[in-house]
Scaffold this active site. Structure first.
Site, PDB file in Angstrom:
ATOM      1  N   GLU A 165       3.319   0.619   5.764  1.00  0.00           N
ATOM      2  CA  GLU A 165       4.351   1.518   3.704  1.00  0.00           C
ATOM      3  C   GLU A 165       3.324   1.986   3.950  1.00  0.00           C
ATOM      4  OE1 GLU A 165       5.050  -1.412   0.270  1.00  0.00           O
ATOM      5  OE2 GLU A 165       5.591  -2.285   2.136  1.00  0.00           O
ATOM      6  N   GLU A 181       2.143   3.045  -7.167  1.00  0.00           N
ATOM      7  CA  GLU A 181       2.582   2.362  -8.104  1.00  0.00           C
ATOM      8  C   GLU A 181       1.670   1.470  -9.468  1.00  0.00           C
ATOM      9  OE1 GLU A 181       4.409  -1.563  -5.663  1.00  0.00           O
ATOM     10  OE2 GLU A 181       2.096  -1.181  -5.026  1.00  0.00           O
TER      11      GLU A 181
END
Length: 345
Positions: free
Chosen positions: A61, A65
């Site tokens: 991943e 964010e």
């Protein structure tokens, strides 16, 4: 792989958008005005389907964010290792004007030798092969491109939730995906444009809408909170039952790129089905009974500013999962917690 899970419908609805195709290396860009209010997360990330499962060989991943309490920055992160033993490397990068006050172009480059984050075309972070416990080398296999908006229940990470700020919207003007073609791209670069989506309509052959939730997330991710309007893709965070967008789409002063286009069907050989969750995990609109959970991006707890590190040493240490939810360590081995990723803060 997908699994069904029974859960109690939550009071709020969020959204997650993901590509039907997964990619082996590449460059990914999105022109966005993010959502930001205390207690929320607005994101763009690469994720390998199934990473969160205990049976998975590895976790793969890469994140961008915007944490609701800090809209003047975004958090970058790589997550590798294995479910239950993840390796993370969170860093924070200034955004001006704030991520929720204007459009910016966010970029991720993933190659065998490095992962690079860009903001408005400028590098803000680069992690090379051999660094951070070999995280770049351990991004093995394929990843899909995802975007979501949700609310973490952990105030230490994203701030105290204020539902009076709802509804919130993340606006995506366009997305560009490039293939990794070492030395054969434009002007000798390593990337060649594969497709562009300017969201004049929703291309269901390219994108799917999440329908699930996950532990530590106060919203159900639902397809009802994803819309296209006036050439913009919109992800919403709303109260349950109020899923809609009746506002005015903000204007992006940067011209939209020529689409390559929103009507091109991606290669079916790379398509993947997102898994549903057995517990709660950020994602789709959730029904009070059965809910599907996807492989999900686990955004980790906010990196503690250096200036506060000493103060926290004298405070109680807590364990939280990848999405910031407080974890009861006695439940760590419970198979129902297969989507947990624990971190200390």
């Amino acid at each position: 792989m997908t699994m069904a899970a029974t859960t109690i419908a939550k009071d709020f609805s969020g959204a997650e958008l993901y590509t039907n195709e997964e990619f082996s290396y590449g460059k990914f860009e999105a022109r966005m005005k993010m959502a930001a209010a205390s207690g929320t997360v607005s994101s763009m990330f690469l994720y390998q389907n199934g990473s969160e499962q205990a049976s998975a060989q590895r976790w793969v991943e890469v994140d961008i964010e915007v944490l609701g309490k800090s809209p003047n920055s975004f958090q970058s992160n790589i997550i590798t290792g294995k479910a239950g033993a993840q390796i993370t490397s969170e860093k924070h990068h200034a955004v001006s004007p704030a991520a929720d006050q204007g459009f910016h172009t966010y970029g991720l480059e993933w190659t065998p030798d490095y992962v690079r984050w860009t903001l408005d075309g400028k590098e803000v972070r680069k992690t090379n092969k051999g660094e951070n416990k070999n995280q770049v080398e351990n991004l093995i296999g394929t990843q899909g491109l995802r975007f979501n908006i949700w609310s973490s229940e952990t105030a230490e990470w994203v701030g105290q939730f204020d539902e009076s700020k709802l509804p919130l919207f993340q606006f995506i003007n366009w997305v560009k995906v490039y293939k990794y073609t070492p030395g054969r791209g434009e002007n000798g670069s390593d990337f060649t444009l594969d497709w562009t989506d300017d969201f004049n309509s929703f291309n269901s052959s390219r994108w799917s809408k999440g329908n699930w939730t996950f532990d530590g997330n106060r919203v159900d991710l639902t397809p009802n909170n994803i819309y296209t309007k006036d050439g913009m893709l919109i992800l919403a965070l709303t109260r349950k039952g109020q899923e809609s967008f009746n506002g005015q789409v903000p204007v992006d002063n940067e011209p939209s790129p020529i689409s390559s286009s929103s009507n091109v069907t991606p290669p079916s050989s790379s398509s993947v089905t997102p898994p549903p969750s057995s517990s709660s995990e950020v994602m789709p609109p959730l029904s009070s009974s059965s809910i599907v959970m996807p492989p999900y991006s686990s955004s980790v707890v906010d990196a503690i500013p250096q200036m506060r590190a000493k103060q926290l040493q004298d405070k109680e240490t807590h364990t939280v999962n990848a999405k910031g939810a407080r974890v009861n360590n006695t439940r760590a081995s419970d198979p129902r917690n297969r989507y947990r990723v624990n971190f200390k803060f």
